[in-house]
Design a protein around this motif. Structure first.
Motif, PDB file in Angstrom:
ATOM      1  N   LEU A  60       0.834  -1.208   0.000  1.00  0.00           N
ATOM      2  CA  LEU A  60       0.000   0.000   0.000  1.00  0.00           C
ATOM      3  C   LEU A  60       0.866   1.254   0.000  1.00  0.00           C
ATOM      4  N   THR A  61       1.973   1.206   0.723  1.00  0.00           N
ATOM      5  CA  THR A  61       2.879   2.361   0.767  1.00  0.00           C
ATOM      6  C   THR A  61       3.456   2.637  -0.622  1.00  0.00           C
ATOM      7  N   LEU A  62       3.782   1.567  -1.334  1.00  0.00           N
ATOM      8  CA  LEU A  62       4.283   1.740  -2.699  1.00  0.00           C
ATOM      9  C   LEU A  62       3.184   2.297  -3.599  1.00  0.00           C
ATOM     10  N   GLY A  63       1.971   1.812  -3.384  1.00  0.00           N
ATOM     11  CA  GLY A  63       0.851   2.292  -4.186  1.00  0.00           C
ATOM     12  C   GLY A  63       0.559   3.765  -3.926  1.00  0.00           C
ATOM     13  N   ALA A  64       0.792   4.186  -2.690  1.00  0.00           N
ATOM     14  CA  ALA A  64       0.543   5.592  -2.340  1.00  0.00           C
ATOM     15  C   ALA A  64       1.709   6.489  -2.751  1.00  0.00           C
ATOM     16  N   GLY A  65       2.785   5.890  -3.210  1.00  0.00           N
ATOM     17  CA  GLY A  65       3.935   6.695  -3.647  1.00  0.00           C
ATOM     18  C   GLY A  65       4.801   7.188  -2.515  1.00  0.00           C
ATOM     19  N   LEU A  66       4.622   6.630  -1.323  1.00  0.00           N
ATOM     20  CA  LEU A  66       5.432   7.078  -0.189  1.00  0.00           C
ATOM     21  C   LEU A  66       6.815   6.431  -0.217  1.00  0.00           C
ATOM     22  N   ARG A  67       6.922   5.337  -0.945  1.00  0.00           N
ATOM     23  CA  ARG A  67       8.209   4.678  -1.180  1.00  0.00           C
ATOM     24  C   ARG A  67       8.257   4.276  -2.651  1.00  0.00           C
ATOM     25  N   GLN A  68       9.455   3.994  -3.108  1.00  0.00           N
ATOM     26  CA  GLN A  68       9.603   3.551  -4.495  1.00  0.00           C
ATOM     27  C   GLN A  68      10.052   2.089  -4.517  1.00  0.00           C
ATOM     28  N   PRO A  69       9.664   1.345  -5.538  1.00  0.00           N
ATOM     29  CA  PRO A  69      10.048  -0.066  -5.602  1.00  0.00           C
ATOM     30  C   PRO A  69      11.559  -0.232  -5.742  1.00  0.00           C
TER      31      PRO A  69
END
Lengths: 310, 330
Positions: A60-69
């Motif tokens: 979810l954090t990746l989906g929200a853009g708070l972290r990058q893959p």
């Protein structure tokens, strides 16, 4: 997949609202997610399920853009969360611990949402807050955990996002509030076509609510697809010991006092002697969670690489 | 499951007219207004104290001059001496009051960097509120810029006003304060143009520490400690910011007045020695002395060199802060 059109396939099906391809995220030496691929269509209400530490919050954090893959890619409506600025106002996110500013009043917290979001819907946010009878002049720090959750959800809903990512949003709500807020969420999804992804531990909460499912375990996607399709791909067999299970894919076998109960993915007719029925969602999820070695089923994997939106 | 489907509504984003703070600036104002009010009152009190002490300096200087202590008088000698001593003491007290204010003012940038930059950033990161902020419609970069800009701008104005007033009191008024107390002293960093840049550097330092540590108490302590290191380092490099001058002074000749004597020693048989090399019994009283010094005329340029260094440091810290912010979202 059999060449069927899938969500995310270019030009054949509705646009994937939330999709990943080869997605991985590493924290130091530990991979929280690895090689994840899925596509959730726009307007879907998707349950994100998995045991503790399975990678749900990371996803979810990746989906929200708070972290990058660390590897692969994640897309929301074809855009890269956190990198494509036009996507910011289209994603709503509620973190598991519902962080808020304790010194702001409820009214000021809603103003915070209004000031920072151009698509802000004050009436909707107020309605969510007032549904819980929260005084607007009360400081957030003086609210109970459940009341703070309601304010956090009001902030996320008031943003009027296209994709709403909720990390265990209902865990500290009383049953009535849970019922009310779930209703509001479903209403938003129905009215505005909002895509909702809810991670939860409360499996019963999902039954009858979600139309898509994403089961993440050990950092990998084990089940992904429309709920009906996933349920339809499984059978719960009850019968006597020694009945043949071939040629089906056996996911779990449980020995009861009266015989054997097995969850299978049927591949051909079921042998005589078995009583077959469709599992319900909770039975299916529990079986997968109990059997980490069970083969994954992903009916949403895009057949073509995800395209970057122009 | 009942569905509370709500009627379609128009969105109602914050209106974009007028001078009221908007967006992240509103949030910053709401979060820091009390602290900024206290800081403004503190600077105003310092300014009032400065003006009062400077007025006292003027008054006591006039009174001392009125006593004509060095001229003949019909008063008894004991009375003249007492009056002169008291008046001179009052002048010194007023002058040292201003100097003391400048020394105290030097602590302010470190404190403000810790409280207004390090603490709010660290507390947001520590309690996960950055996830709330960054999941709104503003980018982390924009949030950080606007979050820091308002307090930094206010601190810049306040520190500039105080430091210009100090410089006016020390250098630009008549009678001026005794410059010997100020030139090349640590307190000179409280003068314009050094002080506003020192304030910005301390603020940027606090921001970097807050973004790095994510722990409130640690961020406060480390910011203060690093600010202390900064002041100490500046004191160490200050003598070398502008070239040192050297001259030889004969025995009994007056040493440079108002200049900053950095080092000195006896000249024996044409060679420079340190005073520790002089014989204990006879000393070096009859030998000429070599002096390394900065003439008073270098005071102004030295302040500008310090200002340039602090500007470069501030720019480096700001770049580091943005780099750290980027790393937090990767």
């Amino acid at each position: 997949m059999n060449g069927e059109a899938r969500v995310g396939d270019e030009g054949t099906t509705p646009e994937a609202a939330f999709a990943a391809n080869g997605l991985g995220r590493r924290y130091r030496r530990r991979w929280a997610l690895r090689d994840c691929a899925f596509a959730i269509p726009a307007g879907a209400v998707c349950g994100l399920v998995g045991p503790n530490g399975s990678g749900k919050s990371t996803l979810l954090t990746l989906g929200a853009g708070l972290r990058q893959p660390t590897a692969g890619e994640v897309r929301v409506h074809g855009l890269r969360p956190g990198l494509d600025p036009e996507l910011r106002e289209r994603i709503g996110f509620v973190a598991q611990d519902k962080p808020l500013y304790p010194r702001l009043t409820v009214a000021e917290t809603l103003r915070f949402g209004r000031e920072l979001n151009p698509r802000w819907d004050q009436e909707l946010a107020l309605q969510v807050v007032q549904q819980g009878r929260l005084p607007l002049t009360t400081r957030v720090g003086e609210l109970s955990g459940g009341q703070r959750t309601r304010v956090a959800l009001a902030l996320a809903l008031g943003k009027r996002p296209d994709v709403l990512l909720l990390d265990e949003p209902m865990s500290d709500l009383d049953p009535l509030s849970r019922h009310q807020l779930m209703g509001t969420l479903m209403g938003q999804a129905a009215e505005h076509g909002t895509t909702v992804v809810i991670s939860t531990h409360i499996l019963s909460e999902l039954d009858g609510v979600i139309d898509h499912l994403l089961l993440v375990d050990g950092g990998q996607v084990r089940l992904a697809g429309p709920v009906e399709e996933i349920l339809g791909a499984h059978l719960l067999l009850d019968g006597a010991e020694g009945l043949p299970l071939e040629p089906h894919t056996v996911l779990e076998v449980r020995h009861t006092g009266r015989g054997v109960s097995a969850l299978v993915r049927p591949d051909g007719p079921v042998a005589e002697g078995w009583r077959a029925e469709s599992p319900d969602l909770e039975q299916l999820l529990l079986a997968y969670l109990r059997s980490p070695e069970a083969a994954p089923l992903n009916t949403t994997v895009p057949s073509t690489p995800l395209e970057v939106a122009a | 499951m009942s569905s509370a489907v709500l009627a379609t509504r128009e969105t109602s984003a914050a209106p974009r007219s007028g001078l009221r703070p908007r967006g992240v600036t509103w949030l910053t104002w709401r979060q820091t207004r009390a602290a900024l009010l206290v800081v403004t009152l503190g600077y105003a009190a310092a300014l009032a104290y400065l003006l009062y002490q400077h007025h006292q300096f003027d008054v006591t200087t006039v009174r001392l001059r009125g006593l004509h202590c060095s001229t003949d008088t019909r008063d008894p000698v004991s009375v003249i001496t007492a009056n002169c001593n008291l008046a001179a003491l009052a002048v010194m007290q007023a002058a040292s009051g201003v100097h003391r204010l400048a020394t105290v003012a030097l602590a302010a940038p470190g404190l403000l960097g810790a409280v207004l930059a390090a603490q709010p950033l660290a507390v947001d990161l520590e309690r996960g509120r950055h996830r709330l902020l960054w999941s709104q419609s503003v980018s982390p970069r924009r949030w950080f810029t606007q979050r820091m800009l308002l307090p930094a701008a206010i601190l810049l104005v306040l520190s500039a006003v105080l430091s210009v007033a100090l410089r006016w009191a020390v250098l630009w008024t008549h009678p001026a304060l005794p410059i010997e107390d100020w030139s090349f002293d640590n307190a000179s960093d409280a003068l314009a143009p050094v002080y506003p840049l020192l304030t910005l550097a301390a603020f940027a330092l606090g921001a970097v520490v807050g973004l790095l540590l994510h722990r409130v108490i640690a961020a406060l302590g480390i910011t203060l400690a690093l600010y202390g290191v900064l002041l100490y380092g500046m004191a160490q490099v200050r003598p070398y910011l502008v070239p040192l001058h050297r001259k030889v002074v004969g025995p009994g000749d007056p040493w440079p007045s108002g200049d900053w004597v950095y080092d000195s020693g006896p000249v024996v048989h044409g060679k420079d020695f340190s005073y520790s090399a002089c014989p204990v019994a006879t000393g070096c009283d009859k030998e000429p002395s070599w002096i390394l010094y900065h003439p008073l005329s270098q005071f102004g340029p030295m302040l500008w060199v310090e200002t340039g260094m602090l500007a470069a440091l501030t720019a480096g810290l700001v770049a580091l802060a943005y780099r750290r912010l980027l790393a937090l979202t990767r």
